[in-house]
Enzyme design. Structure first.
Site, short mmCIF file in Angstrom:
data_model
loop_
_atom_site.label_atom_id
_atom_site.label_comp_id
_atom_site.label_asym_id
_atom_site.label_seq_id
_atom_site.Cartn_x
_atom_site.Cartn_y
_atom_site.Cartn_z
CE LYS A 79 44.08 87.61 10.22
NZ LYS A 79 44.00 88.78 9.29
CB SER A 154 41.41 91.06 11.13
OG SER A 154 42.14 90.70 9.97
CB SER A 178 43.89 92.86 8.44
OG SER A 178 42.55 93.23 8.62
#
Lengths: 490, 95
Positions: A79, A154, A178
């Site tokens: 990420k 996310s 997330s």
């Protein structure tokens, strides 16, 4: 036949050790898939093609020399809120558009040490603030199972990359769900470990007391393998816990006889989609058939979790995002004086980040501190206490991961409060710091994946993984791959 | 929340707002605040605040000299760097 880019870490590991494939061939399969679908899926903000092939070559050399670190040659996506030395780290924010960290986050350093190959940096909601990856300021990631729907967030880019076969596994971060919510939306496995088990050093902080680092993988065994590499004390993170790390793969015995599994009735309310509910009850029934005892339990303060979570995350974000002022790194807007420079620079934040900073600033004002922030911290104690009580009776808890399957683009962006509802079953684990794992447990009538969540006692990842693995082995889900239908939708 | 209150908080947070945000934020923030009002009804008189979910004993690291980043790397991301300083607009008024 399963393609190399669709295999699990442990399948690849076995093939590599048997000398049947090379790390280079695996990476070629991954990049072939990326070249075919990435223009539609948009999992990545940055691809590290050249460096990845150089890493794969080093991995092949290590294998040839008889060395096989645990993730040797495994292509992993990270990420884009993990610092990566020499690779831009944007947090999907214009404020960090050209930021190149001079160091690796600890979790990234441990992956590299274990021989993993960094494929690229994945898309996210700006600074991890959101539940659909629609708050990225750069690109819109689509759900590989249905390109008209969000991948969740996310860590939407990480989950989509694993689901689409654009990486074998990925790292995500989880502040209120997330990792787990996008994993559930994309039909993959996601683990939020116990707070303090995995170092947060070098992860761009959203909310210190709620942020967690964890794996997104194709199956539970892979989650155990990845956790094994990243878990453990790091003196550079003061919240990292000094504790021995158990052997997670050894915990996957398949035997869950006699375990007591709690089913919180508060997580089965009216907001829950009937198809998701049915899938979760199906999972609970399967655990019973494997010898576990499922009992309904109560988490009486769970109804206050969303409000509590919102106050605490906003307060911590308003403090953490103060560092983005245009002085030392990142974007700077030109202005005549310094205060105007701060204000204009920070005007570049997206709407969700601004709303949270504004709310956090409001909650932390002297006149509001006690009524909002201190109050939320006290309710957090009660929520944590509910879990402690539940775990006196139960070994693990089972619940839905999300109230619904993946929703469409733009469906929730206009009403932030509706978007926050995506995290109602996940954010309690962040407030309490306990481990939580999502595993695919079925599909809706429209063919969208559904996830079931297993929650455990602090540092009892072995039991959580054992239950998730036993469930996965016996669930007998049809082996579906997302049919991306790129041409049709393109 | 009124626009005036919103602008005061935005100034405290040093956040510039667009005209659109000035239009939509007050209503959205009011909705969020009403969601949070549910906490008013929770009896917390016996609860201590939880700042961090897992208690970790504090400890002192060994006082050892370790390598740090070279200055050119530290300044490499600076938007305006001069002679080992981050330059910002003038803060002190001229006489």
């Amino acid at each position: 036949m399963v393609q190399l880019n669709e295999m699990t870490i442990h399948q690849l590991r076995d093939l590599l050790r048997a000398g049947e494939v090379s790390c280079r061939e695996i990476l070629e399969a991954v990049f072939a898939k990326i070249d075919a679908v990435e223009s539609q899926i948009r999992s990545y903000i940055t691809l590290c093609r050249d460096e990845a092939f150089a890493q794969a070559q080093r991995a092949d050399e290590m294998l040839a020399a008889g060395e096989a670190p645990p993730l040797c040659g495994i292509p992993v996506a990270v990420k884009d809120n993990f610092s990566t030395a020499g690779v831009q780290t944007t947090c999907a924010s214009r404020l960090l558009e050209n930021y190149i960290p001079p160091f690796d986050a600890e979790a990234v350093a441990r992956l590299k040490q274990a021989g993993a190959v960094l494929v690229g940096k994945t898309n996210l909601d700006e600074f991890g603030l959101g539940s659909s990856t629609e708050n990225s300021q750069f690109c819109c990631t689509r759900n590989p199972w249905d390109l008209s729907r969000v991948p969740g967030g996310s860590s939407g880019g990480s989950a989509a990359a694993v689901a689409a076969g654009e990486a074998a596994a990925a790292l995500g971060t989880d502040t209120g769900g997330s990792i787990r919510q996008p994993a559930a939306f994309c039909g993959v496995v996601g683990l939020k470990p116990t707070y303090g088990l995995v170092s947060r050093y070098g992860v761009v902080a959203a909310a210190d007391s709620l942020d967690h680092v964890g794996p997104i993988t194709r199956d539970v065994r892979d989650a155990a393998l990845l956790l094994q590499v990243i878990a453990g004390w790091d003196p550079k993170d003061p919240t990292s816990v000094r504790k021995d790390v158990p052997d997670y793969e050894a915990a996957l015995t398949g035997n869950i006889k006699g375990l007591v599994v709690g089913l919180p009735k508060e997580f089965m309310g009216d907001e829950l989609d009937p198809e998701v509910k049915e899938a979760v009850f199906g999972a609970a029934n399967l655990l019973e058939s494997l010898g576990a005892r499922v009992e309904e339990i109560s988490l009486p303060h769970a109804e206050y979790a969303m409000a509590t979570f919102y106050v605490i995350i906003s307060a911590e974000i308003s403090s953490n995002l103060a560092r983005f002022d245009g002085v030392r790194y990142g974007y700077r807007a030109e202005a005549e004086d310094t205060v105007s420079m701060f204000i204009k620079t920070r005007q570049a934040l997206g709407q969700e980040a601004k709303r949270r900073v504004l709310m956090g600033t409001y909650f932390l004002q002297a006149k509001n501190y006690e009524a909002y922030f201190l109050k939320a911290l006290k309710v957090r104690t009660l929520i944590k206490g509910d879990f402690e009580k539940a775990f006196q009776r139960c070994d693990v808890l089972i619940s839905p991961t999300t109230p619904t399957a993946a929703f469409g683009f733009g469906h929730r962006t206009q009403t932030p409060v509706t978007m926050y509802q995506s995290d109602i079953y996940t954010c309690t684990a962040n407030l309490a710091g306990i481990p939580a794992l999502t595993v695919p447990c079925g599909y809706t009538g429209e063919g969208l994946p559904v996830g079931v969540q297993f929650l455990g006692k602090p540092f009892d990842e072995p039991t959580v993984l054992r239950v998730g693995h036993a469930y996965e082995q016996h669930a007998g889900l049809p082996a579906r791959q997302p049919q991306m239908e790129v041409e049709k939708n393109g | 929340m009124t626009l005036k209150e919103l602008e005061a908080i935005a100034f405290t947070a040093r956040i510039g707002l667009t005209e659109e945000e000035k239009e939509v934020f007050p209503e959205q923030i009011s909705q969020i605040l009403s969601l949070i009002r549910v906490l008013d009804g929770v009896d917390t008189h016996a609860a201590a605040p939880t700042h961090y979910p897992i208690r970790q004993e504090s400890f002192l690291r060994e006082d050892a000299v370790e390598p740090s980043l070279p200055l050119e790397q530290v300044f490499a991301n600076g938007p305006d760097v001069v002679d080992g300083y981050f330059r910002v607009p003038r803060i002190i008024e001229e006489e």
